[in-house]
Design an enzyme around this catalytic site. Sequence first.
Site, PDB file in Angstrom:
ATOM      1  N   TYR A 120     -14.192 -14.320  -4.006  1.00  0.00           N
ATOM      2  CA  TYR A 120     -15.177 -12.761  -3.560  1.00  0.00           C
ATOM      3  C   TYR A 120     -16.555 -13.204  -3.915  1.00  0.00           C
ATOM      4  O   TYR A 120     -16.957 -12.233  -3.890  1.00  0.00           O
ATOM      5  CB  TYR A 120     -14.304 -12.947  -5.338  1.00  0.00           C
ATOM      6  CG  TYR A 120     -13.601 -11.899  -5.431  1.00  0.00           C
ATOM      7  CD1 TYR A 120     -12.055 -12.970  -6.258  1.00  0.00           C
ATOM      8  CD2 TYR A 120     -13.348 -11.077  -5.842  1.00  0.00           C
ATOM      9  CE1 TYR A 120     -11.279 -12.598  -6.570  1.00  0.00           C
ATOM     10  CE2 TYR A 120     -11.926 -10.471  -6.496  1.00  0.00           C
ATOM     11  CZ  TYR A 120     -11.074 -11.114  -6.831  1.00  0.00           C
ATOM     12  OH  TYR A 120      -9.805 -10.415  -7.005  1.00  0.00           O
ATOM     13  N   LYS A 164      -6.521 -25.662  -9.422  1.00  0.00           N
ATOM     14  CA  LYS A 164      -5.280 -26.033  -8.013  1.00  0.00           C
ATOM     15  C   LYS A 164      -6.020 -27.101  -7.736  1.00  0.00           C
ATOM     16  O   LYS A 164      -5.922 -26.989  -6.601  1.00  0.00           O
ATOM     17  CB  LYS A 164      -4.600 -24.822  -7.021  1.00  0.00           C
ATOM     18  CG  LYS A 164      -3.247 -25.669  -6.945  1.00  0.00           C
ATOM     19  CD  LYS A 164      -2.329 -23.837  -6.246  1.00  0.00           C
ATOM     20  CE  LYS A 164      -1.557 -24.738  -5.190  1.00  0.00           C
ATOM     21  NZ  LYS A 164      -0.690 -25.581  -5.934  1.00  0.00           N
ATOM     22  N   ASP A 196      -0.491 -22.475 -11.064  1.00  0.00           N
ATOM     23  CA  ASP A 196       1.122 -22.647  -9.975  1.00  0.00           C
ATOM     24  C   ASP A 196       2.312 -22.145 -12.092  1.00  0.00           C
ATOM     25  O   ASP A 196       3.355 -22.088 -11.542  1.00  0.00           O
ATOM     26  CB  ASP A 196       1.655 -22.718  -8.918  1.00  0.00           C
ATOM     27  CG  ASP A 196       1.271 -24.489  -8.594  1.00  0.00           C
ATOM     28  OD1 ASP A 196       1.152 -24.765 -10.231  1.00  0.00           O
ATOM     29  OD2 ASP A 196       2.143 -24.903  -7.625  1.00  0.00           O
ATOM     30  N   ASP A 220      -7.711 -13.114 -11.982  1.00  0.00           N
ATOM     31  CA  ASP A 220      -7.410 -11.475 -11.772  1.00  0.00           C
ATOM     32  C   ASP A 220      -5.605 -11.683 -11.535  1.00  0.00           C
ATOM     33  O   ASP A 220      -5.363 -10.259 -12.629  1.00  0.00           O
ATOM     34  CB  ASP A 220      -7.930 -11.419 -10.112  1.00  0.00           C
ATOM     35  CG  ASP A 220      -7.032 -10.085  -9.729  1.00  0.00           C
ATOM     36  OD1 ASP A 220      -7.647  -8.465 -10.635  1.00  0.00           O
ATOM     37  OD2 ASP A 220      -6.301  -9.715  -7.861  1.00  0.00           O
ATOM     38  N   ASP A 224      -3.020  -9.690 -14.883  1.00  0.00           N
ATOM     39  CA  ASP A 224      -1.735  -9.038 -14.759  1.00  0.00           C
ATOM     40  C   ASP A 224      -0.848  -9.340 -14.961  1.00  0.00           C
ATOM     41  O   ASP A 224       0.487  -8.402 -15.251  1.00  0.00           O
ATOM     42  CB  ASP A 224      -1.794  -8.535 -12.640  1.00  0.00           C
ATOM     43  CG  ASP A 224      -2.652  -6.964 -12.856  1.00  0.00           C
ATOM     44  OD1 ASP A 224      -4.053  -7.183 -13.516  1.00  0.00           O
ATOM     45  OD2 ASP A 224      -2.774  -6.760 -11.930  1.00  0.00           O
TER      46      ASP A 224
HETATM   47  C1  IPM Z   1      -9.645  -4.401  -7.298  1.00  0.00           C
HETATM   48  C2  IPM Z   1     -10.278  -5.929  -7.322  1.00  0.00           C
HETATM   49  C3  IPM Z   1     -12.043  -5.395  -6.565  1.00  0.00           C
HETATM   50  C4  IPM Z   1     -10.537  -6.151  -9.011  1.00  0.00           C
HETATM   51  C5  IPM Z   1     -10.437  -7.604  -8.893  1.00  0.00           C
HETATM   52  O1  IPM Z   1      -9.971  -8.422  -7.599  1.00  0.00           O
HETATM   53  O2  IPM Z   1     -11.768  -7.997  -9.935  1.00  0.00           O
HETATM   54  C6  IPM Z   1      -9.531  -5.385  -9.529  1.00  0.00           C
HETATM   55  O3  IPM Z   1      -8.550  -6.277  -9.055  1.00  0.00           O
HETATM   56  C7  IPM Z   1      -9.354  -6.453 -11.130  1.00  0.00           C
HETATM   57  O4  IPM Z   1      -8.555  -7.096 -11.696  1.00  0.00           O
HETATM   58  O5  IPM Z   1     -10.571  -5.653 -12.176  1.00  0.00           O
END
Ligand code: IPM
Length: 324
Positions: A120, A164, A196, A220, A224
């Site tokens: 990032y 990693k 992984d 990130d 999720d």
């Molecule tokens: C939209 C994106 C920039 C963001 C990130 O990657 O941090 C999102 O995926 C999150 O998890 O907040």
Amino acid sequence: MTDEIVVVPGDGIGQEVVPAAIDVLEALDIEFAFREVDAGDAVKEATGEALPKETREAVASADATLFGAAGETAADVILPLRRAVDSFVNVRPARAYPGVDALRPETDLVFLRENTEGVYAGHEARLTDDVSTLTRVVTKNASQRLAEYACEYAAEEGFTVAHKANVMRETDGLFRDTVLEVADEHDVPADTVLMDAFATHVCLDPSQFDVVVCPNLAGDVLSDLAAGLVGGLGLLPSANVGPERGVFEPVHGTAPDIAGQGVANPTAALLSAAMMLEFLGHESEAEAVETAVEGVLSDGPHTPDLGGSASTAEVTHAVIDRLS
Ligand SMILES: CC(C)[C@H](C(=O)O)[C@@H](O)C(=O)O
Ligand SMILES: NC(=O)c1ccc[n+]([C@@H]2O[C@H](COP(=O)([O-])OP(=O)(O)OC[C@H]3O[C@@H](n4cnc5c(N)ncnc54)[C@H](O)[C@@H]3O)[C@@H](O)[C@H]2O)c1
């Protein structure tokens, strides 16, 4: 003293779940000065700019910010807002709740995601029509800051470092070794796992993990993934913590598939507001909001993502009823 809260609903369901969080905050016995500002796709379409200077400055000087989501412009909005408060860690709890169907009901994790660098850091380039590059940045300083926070956060139980370094020897190697060094200095137990392999282990048996410290992109993706284990993205809150200020936001995006229907799950936004309350020193109110949200998750009503038919407003009112 009145806390100044900047409110950035953004796009899509951000416009639905952030007002729900404000309704809950207004039901508490605390005085807030809310200031709503714009960011995201809609403001870009109207003005040419996804993140107006006024918004950035408001976030940089407020006590805390409650953010919803931005659409296509998300990276142009949330990444600068994280930088505006010098947020070095993104705290992402992922818990299963009684009353909510979860693939792995034993899940109780907290990701501490590095929030300033890694892929990032923005050194991406298109060299030719056929070749593009991205430079990944890892610094000892950012890894140390994150590790210091992790040592305080998980002083007793310790944490796992997901990395990693078997492939990215210089970047993730520096990250892993620095975090372990700091843990050792503070006498905090820390172990490591290849990220992984972590993805498999956490699906098979999440109970073996507790606090997970990870580089930016890994945090990130893995958070999720954990949302999938506990019942979906509508449940995961997050706190972008800086030394003095924070930006609090649900982990989810604008959910274009359900936006405008009034059925978005407000849980992630309400729990993000609870994290903000805690950050601002309102511990008992933070706990009250969490308990009320947990009660509604346990007994209903539920939005459609959790198998129910309630609206965002009905769930929010049920939470407010439990607070009073
Ligand atoms: C939209 C994106 C920039 C963001 C990130 O990657 O941090 C999102 O995926 C999150 O998890 O907040
Ligand atoms: N921090 C942010 O602003 C942020 C984060 C992630 C994605 N995005 C943006 O959001 C847009 C959509 O991205 P996406 O579809 O990959 O992810 P998303 O999180 O918006 O949606 C993924 C799925 O989860 C569901 N979902 C998410 N939040 C929910 C909630 N509160 N209640 C019920 N269901 C919910 C959606 O309906 C969808 O099926 C993209 O433009 C992306 O750039 C923004």
